[in-house]
Design an enzyme around this catalytic site. Sequence first.
Site, PDB file in Angstrom:
ATOM      1  N   LYS A  34       6.361  -8.880  -1.227  1.00 54.78           N
ATOM      2  CA  LYS A  34       4.608  -9.147  -1.686  1.00 54.78           C
ATOM      3  C   LYS A  34       4.296  -7.839  -2.246  1.00 54.78           C
ATOM      4  CE  LYS A  34       1.709 -10.014   1.197  1.00 54.78           C
ATOM      5  NZ  LYS A  34       0.951  -9.215   1.834  1.00 54.78           N
ATOM      6  N   ASN A  35       4.553  -7.538  -1.094  1.00 52.66           N
ATOM      7  CA  ASN A  35       3.549  -5.484  -1.084  1.00 52.66           C
ATOM      8  C   ASN A  35       4.520  -4.752  -2.491  1.00 52.66           C
ATOM      9  OD1 ASN A  35       1.809  -6.946   0.601  1.00 52.66           O
ATOM     10  ND2 ASN A  35       2.697  -6.406   2.049  1.00 52.66           N
ATOM     11  N   ARG A 133     -10.347  -2.445   7.236  1.00 55.09           N
ATOM     12  CA  ARG A 133      -9.635  -2.230   6.464  1.00 55.09           C
ATOM     13  C   ARG A 133     -10.126  -0.875   5.688  1.00 55.09           C
ATOM     14  NH1 ARG A 133      -5.433  -6.760   4.738  1.00 55.09           N
ATOM     15  NH2 ARG A 133      -4.021  -4.887   3.907  1.00 55.09           N
ATOM     16  N   ARG A 411       0.911 -17.164   1.575  1.00 59.26           N
ATOM     17  CA  ARG A 411       0.654 -15.758   0.462  1.00 59.26           C
ATOM     18  C   ARG A 411       1.503 -14.964   0.587  1.00 59.26           C
ATOM     19  NH1 ARG A 411      -3.306 -12.725   4.180  1.00 59.26           N
ATOM     20  NH2 ARG A 411      -2.748 -11.134   1.991  1.00 59.26           N
TER      21      ARG A 411
HETATM   22  N1  EPU Z   1      -7.133   3.247   6.483  1.00 61.46           N
HETATM   23  C1  EPU Z   1      -7.941   4.061   6.705  1.00 61.46           C
HETATM   24  N2  EPU Z   1      -8.817   4.687   5.610  1.00 61.46           N
HETATM   25  C2  EPU Z   1      -8.722   4.252   4.400  1.00 61.46           C
HETATM   26  C3  EPU Z   1      -7.271   3.617   4.055  1.00 61.46           C
HETATM   27  C4  EPU Z   1      -6.858   2.918   5.473  1.00 61.46           C
HETATM   28  O1  EPU Z   1      -8.675   4.501   7.971  1.00 61.46           O
HETATM   29  O2  EPU Z   1      -9.261   4.347   3.418  1.00 61.46           O
HETATM   30  C5  EPU Z   1      -6.480   2.903   8.127  1.00 61.46           C
HETATM   31  C6  EPU Z   1      -6.115   1.443   7.735  1.00 61.46           C
HETATM   32  O3  EPU Z   1      -7.929   0.917   8.466  1.00 61.46           O
HETATM   33  C7  EPU Z   1      -5.168   1.258   8.558  1.00 61.46           C
HETATM   34  C8  EPU Z   1      -4.213   2.101   8.141  1.00 61.46           C
HETATM   35  O4  EPU Z   1      -5.377   2.880   7.758  1.00 61.46           O
HETATM   36  O5  EPU Z   1      -5.657   0.949   9.724  1.00 61.46           O
HETATM   37  C9  EPU Z   1      -3.580   1.331   7.398  1.00 61.46           C
HETATM   38  O6  EPU Z   1      -4.018   0.722   6.648  1.00 61.46           O
HETATM   39  P1  EPU Z   1      -2.819   0.937   4.700  1.00 61.46           P
HETATM   40  O7  EPU Z   1      -4.638   1.706   4.160  1.00 61.46           O
HETATM   41  O8  EPU Z   1      -1.639   1.820   5.155  1.00 61.46           O
HETATM   42  O9  EPU Z   1      -2.735  -0.729   4.642  1.00 61.46           O
HETATM   43  P2  EPU Z   1      -3.511  -1.546   3.116  1.00 61.46           P
HETATM   44  O10 EPU Z   1      -2.190  -0.881   2.316  1.00 61.46           O
HETATM   45  O11 EPU Z   1      -3.844  -2.009   3.384  1.00 61.46           O
HETATM   46  C10 EPU Z   1      -0.286  -2.558   2.993  1.00 61.46           C
HETATM   47  C11 EPU Z   1      -0.020  -3.758   3.334  1.00 61.46           C
HETATM   48  C12 EPU Z   1      -0.630  -4.383   4.715  1.00 61.46           C
HETATM   49  C13 EPU Z   1       0.522  -3.867   5.587  1.00 61.46           C
HETATM   50  C14 EPU Z   1      -0.096  -2.217   5.711  1.00 61.46           C
HETATM   51  C15 EPU Z   1       0.665  -0.995   6.084  1.00 61.46           C
HETATM   52  C16 EPU Z   1      -0.341  -4.879   0.592  1.00 61.46           C
HETATM   53  C17 EPU Z   1      -0.658  -5.450   0.061  1.00 61.46           C
HETATM   54  N3  EPU Z   1      -0.706  -4.168   2.349  1.00 61.46           N
HETATM   55  O12 EPU Z   1      -1.689  -2.296   3.431  1.00 61.46           O
HETATM   56  O13 EPU Z   1       0.479  -5.940   4.380  1.00 61.46           O
HETATM   57  O14 EPU Z   1       0.474  -3.805   6.869  1.00 61.46           O
HETATM   58  O15 EPU Z   1       0.173  -1.986   4.477  1.00 61.46           O
HETATM   59  O16 EPU Z   1       1.869  -1.214   6.177  1.00 61.46           O
HETATM   60  O17 EPU Z   1       0.753  -3.595   0.724  1.00 61.46           O
HETATM   61  C18 EPU Z   1       0.832  -7.838   4.715  1.00 61.46           C
HETATM   62  O18 EPU Z   1       1.432  -8.100   4.054  1.00 61.46           O
HETATM   63  O19 EPU Z   1       0.473  -8.696   5.464  1.00 61.46           O
HETATM   64  C19 EPU Z   1      -0.233  -6.821   5.203  1.00 61.46           C
HETATM   65  C20 EPU Z   1      -1.327  -6.813   6.235  1.00 61.46           C
END
Ligand code: EPU
Length: 432
Positions: A34-35, A133, A411
């Site tokens: 998915k991701n 997030r 999802r």
């Molecule tokens: N963070 C910050 N500042 C930012 C961005 C992120 O502090 O500008 C923090 C977030 O608050 C969090 C951490 O960094 O505490 C990790 O966030 P990240 O940005 O890495 O996550 P994401 O890109 O929003 C993706 C996956 C998530 C998965 C996370 C971590 C997708 C669409 N989503 O989210 O998937 O948990 O990486 O591996 O790729 C899921 O599939 O259930 C899911 C939530």
Amino acid sequence: MTATLIPSQQLLVPQLEICGGKKLEGEVRVSGAKNSALVLMAASLLTENSLRLRNMPALSDIGGMADILAALGVQIERGSDWVELQANHLSHISPPYELVNSLRASFFCIGPLLARLGVARVPLPGGCKIGARPVVEHVKGLKALGAQVTIEHGVVSAVVPGRGHRLTGGRIHLDCPSVGATETLMMAAALADGETVIENAAQEPEVIDLAGLIIAMGGRVRGAGTPTITIVGMEKLHGANYMVIPDRIEAGTLLLAGAITRSSLRVTPVIPEHLGAVISKLEECGCQLNNDGIGITIKADRINAVDLRTQPFPGFPTDLQAPFMSLLATAEGSSVITEAIFENRLQHVGDLQRMGADIRTQGNTAFVEGVAQLSGAPVTGSDLRAAAAMVLAGLAADGTTSVQGLQHLDRGYDNLEGKLNAAGASIKRTYA
Ligand code: EPU
């Protein structure tokens, strides 16, 4: 005359009714990730040529991303496990709020839109059940590539000033290795003038998959999968025919289904390096795992308690913390689980307690005392991975477990109940 009200199926709440205690056997197939799929779809905005993605999972999030891209003018054709996207006539620079709000991954559009058109307006995706997030790192990086970014009235507006409206390569140091920020900035940099270096980049397999696609589209990316990624921007990218990697989180969930039912189950296809931390933890629990090069067979009997802490890749993935907690709720002994990525991702604890699990929490740490038997109960998955955790607990519980919150499960899991039923589980989708 009194009207008789006959409730329609749409008004009823879908749920999975799981009759627990069945052993699993045979083989289950893992769908595309998915991701990865979501970000690869957004990368279609980088070219006017057609992009064909294979091994696409059938998920509601994929439908949501297709709706967002269609709203921007992307032409989309879908088959059972493929999608073809062509962004030759982009008609809008701003995806509608209603669509963005229901899918955080929609924020991915900002990078490629800005790189291709020099302008993008994307509503802030906002927080979600598992945490705030923020998108600070995405915005900081786009500014480092020359964009002017403002956030007003809940919308992130970005524009590249100057003639040609092209981003310029630069050096970006992320404060945290955000997966989404790394991917957004890789796509933006792929069409920027010159070289971009992203330091403290996320190392997740989905980042490597995106790099693979950009390279297949004629781009130049080095170092994906390490903390330093270098992207040389191209004038244009071309179309590609590309296969999405298998979903490591779905694979991990299916291995856990084998473990929690104390069964022997083959899960395929799996890229073992994507699951290193998870495989180690399952082995520490006492499971036997055999990798035959295409799939992994898990054999489980006694499960020992283990401690785990979520971390960015290659550490233990936050997306498998809830499913692993279900397993440890049935282990022999005490486990300590610490969620260190998201600030609000222990909401499944309450529902596991309803099923007889012995768990206490303190902040983002859960102290789990294994119990001899979980007992079936009505529960609700509060987010995608919490819903998967409930399904796993239901497989091991005695009696019937009804799991609601399927809008979350659907999802991210492609026909989970069908796959588990084919391996011997007894799960029915009903409407309560
Ligand atoms: N963070 C910050 N500042 C930012 C961005 C992120 O502090 O500008 C923090 C977030 O608050 C969090 C951490 O960094 O505490 C990790 O966030 P990240 O940005 O890495 O996550 P994401 O890109 O929003 C993706 C996956 C998530 C998965 C996370 C971590 C997708 C669409 N989503 O989210 O998937 O948990 O990486 O591996 O790729 C899921 O599939 O259930 C899911 C939530």
